[in-house]
Design a protein around this motif. Structure first.
Motif: not given
Length: 864
Positions: A285-293, A246-266
């Protein structure tokens, strides 16, 4: 009647059956016992359909009315008992149906039906199927409007797969599950059929199973190893198939705005290190994932909050000062702004203020001021000081902010300029004076001048020569003063320029209090020196002086005619110098009435129109009279005051009191060595004889008290002298005489007074003096002489002669007179008490007049 098969499994088009045979029906017989019958009963139609309603009446009446939801409807009468009504494009009203009824107008029979109108069955929208684990397919759609009524249930949905020939009745209106076959079927063709009592709707979809993978939401998202500037996030995911990636996306928010975004395959567990974080800051911090294939959709989000650890403040406080003299000592008000959250790196607990005496480096003073205080006051002496300010939190102090206070502030008075305000604020600019400036500070007060100053400042870099000062506290009509300071390399502040301006100028709010002075017949002076121009809602550009002369009089020079808002005509003079606060109104007419009024003006307009002040010019010569009369009155007052203060001296010089004989210096002349206590007026020592002469204008009278006789004549010609001689029977002296005269009444008369003498020899016995000294003979002589003298005195100029009693010339008591006759001596001469006119006093007495009035009184006799 005929029929046709309607089934989704049977391909279109379908075929109708043959018609049935005709059946007849008798309407009248079908009514039963009801007098009025309305049909069709419980009719079900779709919204927008056309419906025909009929009624059949057992009685033939023309007064039957029909209503649809209370609104009367009109139809076509088919015969005397039957009428038909056509309803077009009927609408849905409620699930319980629409009411239609008919009644006889005058309270007769009533009949009706319920018409069920269903919403139109819609074709399912957004039909889609997907899987989260490659084991179960979930199909979803948008059902549209619910067609359910009390007459019919909601529409039903059936899912049919054409490749396998399987179908399933869906239990929900908007989604349905389909179990994936174990034979590894990858392609599916689904048909979704929606139907109700009136119609059917269907929609189809064809897809590959591996392309419709929607992973499930990740779980167990937690931060770990959280520090001031970094943190590690961990989470888990549900597996898909045989350990699919799965491809997971990690997002970091400060004061309601996304300041960092990272993709992680797990595959199962996820972990990532977040860096470049701010100390003491809350993040999400929030995370969501998608099917890699084959990407189809992101999973649902999972989020987690966390706070980074504190760090020492990263920036020095913004510090400024305000200096003033209190009781001869310089007092510094120190201000600082709170650090922003980005630079505070934690909760500020206190501020340290270190005061260092530059003239005496060994002397340090440390003050600790608890937060949230933003100012403090320092009382210093004439030395130079360097002040350090640091902010402290739980971790440590911030960098120090340094400011230097000079012991010799010098003369920092500069001219003030003007600055214009705009919607964005005040645009302030200045000219640098030195090349070693390390920065500039613009200082101002947020509030009006009559309120306590809320000091504000703005720090600017060394290459800045202009800035825009904006504040939510700025208001129109309020004067704001800006001061620009230059910060030298030694951290000392020097006043560079002053600016004053208004965000928006307004017309003056009040008028000056005008004082009128120097009123003359042709002019008067107006002054308003106490009027403050700085407190006005705009820059005062000058003043308007309004003057109302009497009717028909022309305006004085330098005035021009103008019309006031109330349509009255007056004269107006404009003073274009705001610093001029006096004005002389000239070329006026004497004894005339004028009215004046002074108002300031700005670039927007002039002040309010107040009441005029009325004056009257005096007469042209009245001031001259005042200049003469006032000095005269002043001189008279001075003379009166002097006379009052010197009243005793004036009395003694102008009208002294009658002398007291007891206090006279004559006493010293007649004192005897034998009897030093003898007084001149002692009754025992004086002959108690007196004579009183009274003169009147109509005639004069001399009364001799001894004989009670009067002599009266019309005029006196000469003053009368009275001689008093001793009359003792046993007296054998030389016959002296004493004459009295008082200089108090007339000095001129005294100069010419004389004493008359009766010659008496010492050998002559007392009885030989009888003819001379007898009262009768003497009175006769006096009367004749006195009457002759009266004839020579004009009427109205008679005088009073006062005769004093006579003391003995020997100054001895009458009881102890000398036995031996003394030697002849001159008469003791005293001034006669008399008052005579000046005119008569000039003539010397003659020989005849010297004995003109004499009386010899006997011893022991007293005539009064």
């Amino acid at each position: 009647m005929r029929s046709m098969v309607d089934d989704a499994r049977i391909p279109k088009p379908g075929f109708w059956s043959n018609w049935s045979s005709w059946e007849e029906a008798d309407a009248q017989n079908s009514l039963g016992h009801d007098p009025l019958f309305v049909f069709p009963k419980d009719k079900l139609v779709e919204e927008g359909s056309n419906v025909t309603i009929c009624y059949v009446s057992r009685i033939h009446q023309d007064n039957i009315s029909c209503y649809l939801e209370g609104v009367q409807i009109y139809g076509e009468r088919l015969d005397r008992s039957v009428s038909a009504f056509e309803l077009k494009n009927v609408s849905f009203i409620r699930k319980k149906g629409t009411n239609v009824f008919c009644k006889v107008d005058q309270g007769g029979a009533l009949g009706g039906i319920v018409l069920f109108v269903s919403k139109v069955l819609e074709e399912p929208k957004d039909f889609s199927c997907e899987t989260q684990d490659l084991k179960t397919l979930t199909c979803t759609w948008d059902p549209g409007s619910d067609t359910g009524l009390s007459k019919q249930p909601s529409q039903s949905y059936t899912l049919f797969e054409s490749f396998s020939g399987k179908k399933t009745l869906c239990k929900h209106r908007n989604w349905c599950n389909w179990q994936v076959a174990q034979d590894s079927q990858e392609t599916y063709n689904f048909t979704l059929v929606a139907e109700n009592y009136l119609r059917k709707r269907s929609v189809s979809i064809l897809f590959n199973l591996t392309q419709r993978v929607h992973p499930m939401t990740p779980y167990n998202l937690f931060p770990k190893n959280v520090r001031a500037t970094n943190a590690t996030m961990t989470w888990k995911v549900h597996s898909i198939g045989n350990n699919s990636t799965l491809l997971c996306r990690l997002e970091l928010l400060a004061e309601g705005k996304v300041i960092q975004q990272h993709n992680v395959s797990i595959k199962v567990n996820g972990e990532y290190l977040l860096s470049e974080l701010e100390p003491d800051t809350e993040y999400v911090a929030r995370v969501r994932c998608a099917y890699t294939n084959h990407f189809w959709k992101w999973s649902e989000l999972i989020s987690q909050k966390f706070n980074t650890a504190e760090a020492a403040p990263s920036e020095a406080p913004d510090v400024w000062r305000n200096m003033k003299m209190v009781s001869g000592h310089p007092t510094v008000s120190l201000f600082w702004k709170p650090l922003s959250k980005v630079h505070a790196n934690g909760k500020i607990l206190f501020y340290n203020v270190i005061v260092e005496n530059l003239d005496k480096p060994s002397r340090l003073e440390v003050l600790s001021i608890p937060a949230p205080a933003r100012s403090t006051e320092l009382t210093l002496d004439q030395c130079s000081y360097q002040i350090h300010v640091t902010a402290h939190n739980n971790v440590g102090p911030s960098p120090a902010s340094v400011i230097v206070i000079s012991g010799d502030p010098g003369n920092e008075e500069v001219e003030s300029g003007r600055v214009n305000g705009t919607e964005d604020g005040f645009s302030v600019s200045w000219k640098p004076q030195s090349g070693d400036a390390t920065g500039y500070v613009v200082e101002w007060c947020d509030g009006p001048q009559d309120l306590p100053c809320v000091l504000q400042w703005k720090n600017l870099g060394p290459n800045t020569t202009s800035t825009v000062i904006s504040s939510g506290a700025f208001r129109p009509g309020v004067r704001y003063n800006f001061r620009i300071y230059e910060i030298s390399a030694k951290r000392m502040a020097h006043l560079l320029e002053k600016k004053a301006g208004y965000l928006e100028e307004l017309a003056p709010s009040d008028n000056p209090q005008v004082v009128m002075s120097n009123l003359t017949s042709h002019s008067f002076t107006l002054s308003w020196k106490d009027y403050s121009t700085e407190s006005q809602p705009g820059f005062i550009q000058g003043y308007h002086v309004y003057l109302k002369p009497k009717a028909g009089e022309q305006c004085p020079p330098a005035f021009e005619k103008t019309v006031l808002p109330e349509d009255s005509v007056c004269c107006k003079h404009t003073i274009d110098n705001p610093e001029q606060k006096t004005f002389v109104v000239e070329n006026l007419q004497p004894e005339s009435i004028y009215e004046f009024f002074v108002t300031p003006y700005t670039s927007v307009g002039e002040g309010p129109l107040d009441a005029f002040t009325k004056i009257t010019t005096p007469d042209e010569y009245s001031h001259i009279l005042i200049r003469i009369i006032l000095p005269m009155i002043f001189c008279v007052l001075i003379v009166m005051i002097i006379c009052y203060l010197k009243r005793q001296w004036l009395k003694e010089k102008c009208y002294p009191d009658i002398p007291d004989p007891y206090k006279s210096s004559v006493l010293s002349l007649i004192k005897s060595k034998e009897n030093p206590h003898l007084t001149i007026m002692n009754v025992n020592d004086c002959v108690p004889d007196a004579i009183e002469v009274i003169n009147k204008p109509e005639g004069s009278k001399i009364q001799f008290l001894g004989t009670r006789k009067s002599l009266t004549e019309t005029e006196f010609t000469k003053p009368a002298c009275i001689y008093l001689l001793p009359t003792e029977k046993n007296y054998s002296g030389p016959g002296p005489c004493i004459c009295f005269e008082n200089f108090t009444y007339n000095q001129a008369a005294s100069d010419f007074a004389s004493c008359g003498h009766f010659p008496v020899t010492p050998q002559a016995p007392p009885h030989q003096l009888g003819p001379l000294t007898s009262p009768e003979n003497l009175l006769k002589a006096l009367e004749q002489n006195y009457m002759n003298s009266l004839g020579e005195i004009p009427a109205g100029e008679a005088n009073l002669n006062y005769v004093s009693q006579l003391a003995s010339p020997t100054s001895g008591d009458k009881d102890s007179l000398p036995t031996n006759p003394p030697e002849p001596a001159l008469c003791s001469e005293y001034k006669m008490q008399m008052a005579i006119p000046l005119g008569l006093a000039s003539a010397p007495p003659s020989e005849n007049s010297s004995l003109s009035s004499a009386t010899l009184l006997g011893q022991g006799e007293h005539y009064r």
